[in-house]
Design an enzyme around this catalytic site. Structure first.
Site, PDB file in Angstrom:
ATOM      1  N   GLN A 197       0.847  -1.180   0.000  1.00 53.92           N
ATOM      2  CA  GLN A 197       0.000   0.000   0.000  1.00 53.92           C
ATOM      3  C   GLN A 197       0.886   1.235   0.000  1.00 53.92           C
ATOM      4  OE1 GLN A 197      -1.827   0.162   3.779  1.00 53.92           O
ATOM      5  NE2 GLN A 197      -3.046   1.984   3.397  1.00 53.92           N
ATOM      6  N   GLY A 198       0.934   1.961  -1.110  1.00 59.86           N
ATOM      7  CA  GLY A 198       1.820   3.121  -1.242  1.00 59.86           C
ATOM      8  C   GLY A 198       1.113   4.416  -0.888  1.00 59.86           C
ATOM      9  N   SER A 234       4.751  -1.677   4.071  1.00 56.53           N
ATOM     10  CA  SER A 234       4.858  -3.080   4.476  1.00 56.53           C
ATOM     11  C   SER A 234       4.718  -3.988   3.265  1.00 56.53           C
ATOM     12  CB  SER A 234       3.752  -3.435   5.476  1.00 56.53           C
ATOM     13  OG  SER A 234       3.878  -2.635   6.617  1.00 56.53           O
ATOM     14  N   GLU A 280      -9.668  -1.308   5.654  1.00 57.11           N
ATOM     15  CA  GLU A 280      -8.536  -1.787   6.442  1.00 57.11           C
ATOM     16  C   GLU A 280      -8.897  -1.827   7.920  1.00 57.11           C
ATOM     17  OE1 GLU A 280      -5.134   0.864   6.681  1.00 57.11           O
ATOM     18  OE2 GLU A 280      -3.798  -0.866   6.732  1.00 57.11           O
ATOM     19  N   GLU A 326      -3.722   8.797  17.520  1.00 60.35           N
ATOM     20  CA  GLU A 326      -4.172  10.193  17.575  1.00 60.35           C
ATOM     21  C   GLU A 326      -5.132  10.486  16.423  1.00 60.35           C
ATOM     22  OE1 GLU A 326      -1.047   9.143  18.046  1.00 60.35           O
ATOM     23  OE2 GLU A 326      -0.912   9.659  20.161  1.00 60.35           O
ATOM     24  N   SER A 365       1.853   6.403   2.607  1.00 63.20           N
ATOM     25  CA  SER A 365       2.698   7.310   3.391  1.00 63.20           C
ATOM     26  C   SER A 365       3.940   7.751   2.625  1.00 63.20           C
ATOM     27  CB  SER A 365       3.157   6.622   4.673  1.00 63.20           C
ATOM     28  OG  SER A 365       2.073   6.316   5.492  1.00 63.20           O
TER      29      SER A 365
END
Lengths: 391, 386
Positions: A128-129, A163, A246, A374, A131
């Site tokens: 999953q690209g 990941s 997710e 957060e 961040s």
């Protein structure tokens, strides 16, 4: 309210249980080390393949794409049975819990036929690209760019904390396609080939010692426009759908691992001595073990309640953030309890093949990955409770 | 599997909410707090007319014979308004009598309870203040077909309001439940002023109180424990209702209260308190309804489920009430604001029927001590989220 399984659910459970009793492979005994990671992953891929061939992959996915066409509740039973049978965990988490459901919801027919089946068979692993070094919690400010050249997007930029990138075949990639639009409105979601020219992956070593996540560099990578998931410049809503999937799905999956860990810890508490008696007899540690059990049971119950509601509404909502918040913080507390029960042995790589050492360190990442605690609290406050936006 | 209230359960809950919003406003709760007894005759009649005192009474005794889930649905609403008086105490007595009473005894007590003509409580705790029934010492030797109770019971809820007190005493090897009418000779009740004045607690002294043998109910600790479990889940549901009120009231306040030129609910420090309150409240609700369902269906996991619920709710309600007051600031700490009622209710409910520590030990005795072969620990694995 009826917490009993329906006759159909029971039938599903019995069939799967019977199948598992014949097909679960003997336990992996190789331990973990950077050297044998490939071998271990290949072993997990074979397990996924076995599930797929047995008709036990993609429980709630449509039949025509290789799924079983069953209910979300049966999907949850599937996870529970995997845990009970002590089966290996599922390797392609990103594809199974995030990319697949999003392609089912948003993808076109061609994309569904092309990708879904191979996710289920374990043939193709996804990453999953999202961040980037300067776009973490504030993903919408991402800088990786794609400019269009006819029928092709040319992608340049960097992703981080990705990941599975080191083994992934495909990437659900967010790129900026309109720099002049407001930040949420110039993003496109691409299904990008990780084997394409110009993609390079550099593993990052995690605190736990293994390299689960990576930096990924895109240098003039050509992605056909047919690979857009959703619409051009409409990638933000695709991303949100993916993230809610997710959050909704990961909670059911991680339970398998947590349950196994707690069972193992309780078993260990009878053999490890603390303060001159078995840990299981120490009144303070008993309290802590019970607390871990309570919290894990509540994770199961919250998940089942959420599934009931999801079965009725069909679309995962912001409530998934409460689930993510809960399991990530719960696992950290549980791993700390494990350390207290085991004393200094918990830190040893050789004790239980490093299960507790690894679990404690790895859990530290739980409240950061897939949206920090957060951010999850912000989402609950703003989108569940309707409090005014803070940023 | 359907982990949601059914249509009729939702209807019951909804009508309870509407009724209590009308009939149990904070002024009424405060009147009960100031009074000697928290029993409000008119309110009692109103809830009896709704059938709430008959919810778990068997059909044969003019009851509705509903399950613990329905009881929990109503109790969630009584907890939401901090309803004062002996409702929960009467539920406890009802659960005991319907499990341990003979047909004749059930008729004698449950029919008037169902009709709203009788209020009851049970005297369980003693000076040792433990809910471990094996610790009961209050003696009631049998002498010529009469049990004679001598001893002191503590933390008896609503003893002054009750028409009959079911005293759990030790007689010989076993436990015996003895109904003692409030007019019995040798019975003295002393109210002990406490934090939560919506549910009064008393010291009840039995000075050679006689109960005819034919009135006695025999019980063992396990079976009596199951009756207490039913009341425990009703209490948990009350706590969930209380949490829900505190959460909603606090969020509303955070949306309207302005500081630094903006609503305080736009500050993350405040938002995160509220988000945690959601998590605590919803988790408590999941645990409570699971326990209610498990008790209704006599599920083998029921005992653990009750302890999970009570242990979690005990910590959660206190925590939610805490955060509610914190977000409100000064006004939340006043006598004038209704939060005080919930803050105190949270504290009192925390220990009633056993606090978190008590129930965690009960869980440990089930899941840590269980004599089953657990799978041996296996090697660490590299996973997405271990």
């Amino acid at each position: 309210m009826d917490l009993n399984l329906t006759p159909n659910e029971q039938k599903f459970r019995d069939e799967f249980r019977a199948w598992l009793s014949k097909n679960v492979p003997p336990k992996w005994t190789g331990g973990i080390s950077p050297e044998n990671r490939d071998e271990y992953n290949a072993w997990l891929r074979r397990w996924q393949r076995t599930l797929f061939e047995g008709g036990w992959a993609g429980i709630s996915w449509p039949k025509q794409y290789g799924g079983r066409g069953a209910t979300l509740m049966e999907q949850a039973i599937f996870q529970e049975e995997l845990a009970l049978a002590d089966a290996p965990h599922l390797l392609g988490t990103i594809g199974l819990s995030l990319v697949g459901p999003t392609i089912i919801a948003i993808g076109n027919e061609e994309q569904k036929s092309r990708y879904l089946r191979k996710i289920l068979s374990g043939e193709e692993i996804w990453c999953q690209g999202f961040s980037e070094p300067n776009a973490g919690s504030d993903i919408a400010s991402l800088g990786a760019k794609a400019h269009r050249d006819g029928d092709i997007f040319i992608v340049n930029g960097q992703k981080i904390w990705t990941s599975f990138a080191q083994m992934a075949d495909w990437c659900l990639l967010l790129v900026r396609t309109d720099s002049d639009a407001p930040k949420h409105k110039g993003i496109t979601c691409l299904l990008a080939d990780m084997r394409a020219e110009g993609v390079s992956v550099r593993p990052l070593r995690m605190m736990s010692g293994d390299s689960g996540f990576n930096e990924v560099f895109f240098s003039n990578v050509r992605v056909p426009v047919t690979q857009v998931l959703g619409t051009v410049n409409g990638g933000w809503s695709t991303a949100m759908a993916a993230l809610m999937n997710e959050r909704a799905n990961l909670g059911t999956g991680v339970q398998v691992i947590f349950r196994r860990n707690l069972n193992a810890l309780i078993a260990r508490s009878h053999t490890v001595e603390r303060n001159g008696r078995p840990a299981s007899k120490d009144p303070v540690l008993r309290q802590k073990l019970a607390q871990a059990y309570i919290e894990l049971e509540i994770l199961r119950l919250n998940t089942n309640r959420a599934l009931t509601s999801l079965s009725k509404t069909g679309v995962p909502g912001p409530e998934g953030s409460t689930q993510k918040l809960y399991w990530s913080e719960m696992n950290q507390r549980m791993q700390q309890i494990a350390q207290e029960v085991l004393g200094p042995y918990g830190q040893l790589a050789e004790f239980d093949d490093g299960l507790w050492q690894y679990g404690y360190l790895r859990s530290r990442g739980n409240t950061i990955e897939a949206g920090t605690s957060e951010i999850q609290r912000n989402i609950v406050a703003e989108r569940v409770l309707g409090l005014p936006k803070s940023y | 599997m359907d982990f949601d209230l059914s249509k009729s359960q939702k209807l019951l809950k909804h009508s309870a909410r509407e009724l209590l919003a009308r009939e149990c406003k904070p002024e009424r709760v405060r009147r009960a707090m100031a009074a000697e007894s928290a029993w409000d005759a008119a309110l009692w009649q109103t809830i009896a007319d709704q059938g709430w005192t008959a919810l778990i009474v068997p059909e044969a005794h003019a009851g509705l014979a509903l399950g613990v889930v329905e009881l929990a649905a109503v109790a969630e609403e009584t907890g939401r308004v901090c309803m004062p008086g002996p409702f929960l105490s009467t539920v406890l007595a009802t659960a005991i009598v319907s499990r341990h009473g003979s047909a004749e005894q059930q008729a004698r007590y449950l029919e008037p309870i169902a009709a709203g003509e009788m209020k009851a409580t049970a005297a369980v705790l003693e000076k040792s203040a433990t809910w471990d029934l094996d610790a009961i010492r209050c003696g009631a030797p049998l002498n010529r077909a009469t049990f004679v109770i001598s001893g002191e019971k503590h933390f008896v809820t609503d003893a002054e309001a009750a028409d009959v007190i079911f005293c759990v005493a030790r007689s010989g090897e076993g436990l015996v439940v003895l109904p003692v009418p409030k007019t019995a000779a040798g019975l003295t009740i002393r109210r002990t002023a406490s934090m939560d004045e919506t549910r009064k607690v008393c010291v009840v002294n039995f000075d050679n109180v006689s109960v005819e043998q034919r009135n006695a109910m025999y019980a063992d600790a396990t079976s009596l424990g199951r009756a207490i479990d039913i009341a425990t889940v009703a209490l948990c549901a009350e706590m969930v209702g209380g949490m829900q009120w505190v959460l909603e009231t606090t969020v509303e306040y955070a949306k309207t209260r302005q500081q630094f030129g903006r609503a305080i609910g736009s500050f993350q420090a405040v938002q995160h308190q509220c988000a945690d309150m959601v998590l605590l409240t919803e988790s408590s609700r999941s645990a409570t309804y699971y326990a209610a369902w498990a008790l209704t269906h006599d599920d083998p996991a029921a005992r653990a489920a009750v302890s999970i619920a009570k242990s979690y709710c005990s910590d959660a309600y206190r925590e939610v009430a805490n955060r509610g007051v914190q977000v409100h600031g000064g006004i939340g700490f006043t006598w004038e604001h209704d939060l005080q009622m919930y803050y105190k209710r949270a504290k009192a409910s925390e220990t009633l029927f056993g606090d978190a520590t008590f129930h965690r030990e009960r869980i440990a005795s089930i899941v840590v001590d269980r004599d089953v072969q657990l799978p041996a620990p296996e090697p660490a694995r590299m996973t997405e989220a271990q």
